[in-house]
Design an enzyme around this catalytic site. Structure first.
Site, PDB file in Angstrom:
ATOM      1  NE  ARG A 225      -4.363  -1.485   0.225  1.00  0.00           N
ATOM      2  CZ  ARG A 225      -4.351  -2.747  -0.429  1.00  0.00           C
ATOM      3  NH1 ARG A 225      -3.459  -2.774  -1.395  1.00  0.00           N
ATOM      4  NH2 ARG A 225      -5.342  -3.282  -0.452  1.00  0.00           N
ATOM      5  CG  HIS A 273      -2.943  -0.872  -6.833  1.00  0.00           C
ATOM      6  ND1 HIS A 273      -3.395  -0.306  -5.905  1.00  0.00           N
ATOM      7  CD2 HIS A 273      -2.946  -2.314  -6.467  1.00  0.00           C
ATOM      8  CE1 HIS A 273      -3.766  -1.272  -4.867  1.00  0.00           C
ATOM      9  NE2 HIS A 273      -3.492  -2.441  -5.113  1.00  0.00           N
TER      10      HIS A 273
HETATM   11  N1  LIG Z   1      -0.173  -4.458  -5.448  1.00  0.00           N
HETATM   12  C1  LIG Z   1      -1.116  -5.290  -5.475  1.00  0.00           C
HETATM   13  O1  LIG Z   1      -1.713  -5.542  -6.502  1.00  0.00           O
HETATM   14  C2  LIG Z   1      -1.684  -5.925  -4.331  1.00  0.00           C
HETATM   15  C3  LIG Z   1      -2.766  -6.949  -4.697  1.00  0.00           C
HETATM   16  C4  LIG Z   1      -3.061  -7.753  -3.301  1.00  0.00           C
HETATM   17  C5  LIG Z   1      -2.588  -7.383  -2.211  1.00  0.00           C
HETATM   18  N2  LIG Z   1      -1.767  -6.029  -1.799  1.00  0.00           N
HETATM   19  C6  LIG Z   1      -1.523  -5.991  -0.468  1.00  0.00           C
HETATM   20  O2  LIG Z   1      -0.802  -6.997  -0.164  1.00  0.00           O
HETATM   21  C7  LIG Z   1      -0.876  -7.110   1.303  1.00  0.00           C
HETATM   22  C8  LIG Z   1      -0.818  -8.390   1.902  1.00  0.00           C
HETATM   23  O3  LIG Z   1      -1.669  -9.626   1.278  1.00  0.00           O
HETATM   24  P1  LIG Z   1      -1.730 -11.035   2.012  1.00  0.00           P
HETATM   25  O4  LIG Z   1      -3.051 -11.492   1.356  1.00  0.00           O
HETATM   26  O5  LIG Z   1      -0.362 -11.561   1.967  1.00  0.00           O
HETATM   27  O6  LIG Z   1      -2.079 -10.671   3.485  1.00  0.00           O
HETATM   28  P2  LIG Z   1      -1.934 -11.634   4.629  1.00  0.00           P
HETATM   29  O7  LIG Z   1      -2.489 -12.914   4.225  1.00  0.00           O
HETATM   30  O8  LIG Z   1      -3.129 -11.069   5.595  1.00  0.00           O
HETATM   31  O9  LIG Z   1      -0.688 -11.505   5.212  1.00  0.00           O
HETATM   32  C9  LIG Z   1      -0.096 -10.618   5.978  1.00  0.00           C
HETATM   33  C10 LIG Z   1       1.179 -10.731   6.656  1.00  0.00           C
HETATM   34  O10 LIG Z   1       1.697  -9.571   7.190  1.00  0.00           O
HETATM   35  C11 LIG Z   1       2.162  -9.993   8.280  1.00  0.00           C
HETATM   36  N3  LIG Z   1       2.176  -8.774   9.321  1.00  0.00           N
HETATM   37  C12 LIG Z   1       0.999  -8.138   9.834  1.00  0.00           C
HETATM   38  N4  LIG Z   1       0.905  -7.084  10.529  1.00  0.00           N
HETATM   39  C13 LIG Z   1       2.267  -7.203  10.744  1.00  0.00           C
HETATM   40  C14 LIG Z   1       3.263  -6.354  11.744  1.00  0.00           C
HETATM   41  N5  LIG Z   1       2.815  -5.323  12.419  1.00  0.00           N
HETATM   42  N6  LIG Z   1       4.691  -6.649  11.612  1.00  0.00           N
HETATM   43  C15 LIG Z   1       5.006  -7.885  10.906  1.00  0.00           C
HETATM   44  N7  LIG Z   1       4.297  -8.662  10.366  1.00  0.00           N
HETATM   45  C16 LIG Z   1       3.045  -8.155  10.159  1.00  0.00           C
HETATM   46  C17 LIG Z   1       1.444 -11.133   9.012  1.00  0.00           C
HETATM   47  O11 LIG Z   1       2.084 -11.845  10.060  1.00  0.00           O
HETATM   48  P3  LIG Z   1       1.410 -13.111  10.767  1.00  0.00           P
HETATM   49  O12 LIG Z   1       1.574 -14.121   9.432  1.00  0.00           O
HETATM   50  O13 LIG Z   1       2.335 -13.313  11.870  1.00  0.00           O
HETATM   51  O14 LIG Z   1      -0.057 -12.983  10.856  1.00  0.00           O
HETATM   52  C18 LIG Z   1       1.152 -11.832   7.785  1.00  0.00           C
HETATM   53  O15 LIG Z   1       2.403 -12.684   7.443  1.00  0.00           O
HETATM   54  C19 LIG Z   1      -2.587  -6.848   1.361  1.00  0.00           C
HETATM   55  O16 LIG Z   1      -2.941  -6.152   2.672  1.00  0.00           O
HETATM   56  C20 LIG Z   1      -2.326  -5.620   0.433  1.00  0.00           C
HETATM   57  O17 LIG Z   1      -2.301  -4.702   1.024  1.00  0.00           O
HETATM   58  C21 LIG Z   1      -1.458  -5.621  -2.953  1.00  0.00           C
END
Ligand SMILES: NC(=O)c1ccc[n+]([C@@H]2O[C@H](COP(=O)([O-])OP(=O)(O)OC[C@H]3O[C@@H](n4cnc5c(N)ncnc54)[C@H](OP(=O)(O)O)[C@@H]3O)[C@@H](O)[C@H]2O)c1
Length: 310
Positions: A225, A273
């Protein structure tokens, strides 16, 4: 069942309405603005909903985020409490993100910007870089997308590390967990990929302090983000050479305004994006499957944890 759809772009809203109407026979699907009585709305499928719009639907059973992140839903100060939020995730999104991360990490690793500059100058300039096992690459966030990206990088042979909130085990990836281990994760990292969710704890995390811990001349890839990044700190780090190159897929304001300095910075690659932008047909199927599952069982595997923020 009545499904209300909202996307800031009217034509995109229309597309989702048409796709979901076809995929959910017997359900009523309409643009949120066209539903006269908000009490009829059972489900809302949204991207960046207008603040207060969801609070006007008293019988809302679940909110579907058109995307993996839920920050754009939680940003609504009037968001009705306790309504489940369903993320849109799946193999297709993960595969796209793996491709994007591999492309941009390899591009920085092999110093393609320098090599392309040499081509423009008709200069037979061989850029020789260390092999991947001697290149330290770090992935922040090891969820659906981050873990898949880290595994992909480890598979390419990179010395891969990852950082998450809680400890986990990933083949070929050195995992650091929690705020106390952030500096150890960052120390000496040469290419950093951000795949954290946007939460209170992670907003502005890509700042001068963090850049100062990376290896001198590191590259940064932000595909999570825009609000993770302190823009001014990146410009300063690029100008001083602390950071050599950045790839940015996400921005504070999207679409990126035409006068944004990101567009022309010689050390920044801008993408709109698209790191893991799902194609419409696949996205529709994922959302329809989640809605059917939720309606049948009252739950589904892609439920987010609103209290945690992701
Ligand atoms: N650019 C694009 O096209 C695109 C597309 C889709 C998503 N995204 C972005 O990618 C992000 C991640 O997606 P995802 O599906 O992989 O998310 P997810 O499955 O919810 O995983 C989030 C990860 O971040 C870790 N995390 C959260 N808060 C943290 C903190 N304070 N300190 C350290 N680690 C932390 C979590 O740790 P734990 O495993 O320990 O809970 C988990 O490993 C989305 O939220 C979105 O913003 C971007």
């Amino acid at each position: 069942m009545t499904v209300a759809v909202y996307h800031p772009l009217e034509e995109t809203t229309r597309w989702w309405v048409d796709a979901l109407t076809e995929l959910l026979p017997g359900w009523q699907v309409a643009a949120m603005d066209e539903i006269a009585d908000p009490a009829r709305v059972d489900y809302a499928v949204v991207w960046r909903p207008r603040p207060g719009a969801l609070a006007r639907c008293p019988n809302l059973r679940a909110i579907v985020s058109i995307g993996a992140g839920i920050d754009h839903v939680l940003a609504d100060p009037a968001l009705p409490r306790g309504v489940p939020i369903i993320r849109t995730v799946g193999r297709d999104l993960t595969q796209r993100m793996r491709e994007y991360v591999a492309l941009h990490v390899l591009r920085h690793h092999r110093d393609m910007p320098r090599q392309l500059q040499a081509q423009r100058e008709r200069d037979w300039h061989a850029v020789v870089v260390p092999v991947a096992p001697r290149r330290s690459v770090g992935v922040m966030g090891l969820g659906n997308l981050g873990a898949a990206a880290a595994r992909t990088l480890a598979g390419l042979g990179f010395a891969t590390r990852g950082w998450a909130r809680t400890q986990k085990s990933l083949d070929g990836v050195e995992v650091f967990a929690g705020p106390d281990r952030l500096d150890a994760f960052l120390d000496g990292c040469e290419i950093l990929v951000n795949l954290l969710p946007l939460t209170r704890d992670t907003s502005g995390i890509l700042d001068a302090r963090l850049f100062g811990r990376l290896a001198e001349g590191a590259c940064v890839i932000n595909c999570a983000r825009g609000a993770h990044l302190v823009d001014a700190d990146l410009f300063a780090a690029l100008d001083s050479g602390r950071i050599k190159q950045a790839t940015l897929d996400v921005f504070h304001e999207e679409p990126l305004p035409a006068d944004s300095p990101f567009w022309d910075h010689p050390a920044i690659t801008v993408t709109p994006h698209i790191a893991s932008r799902i194609d419409a047909a696949t996205g529709g199927k994922l959302i329809a499957a989640n809605l059917r599952e939720f309606e049948r069982t009252g739950s589904c595997p892609d439920l987010a944890d609103a209290a945690r923020g992701y």
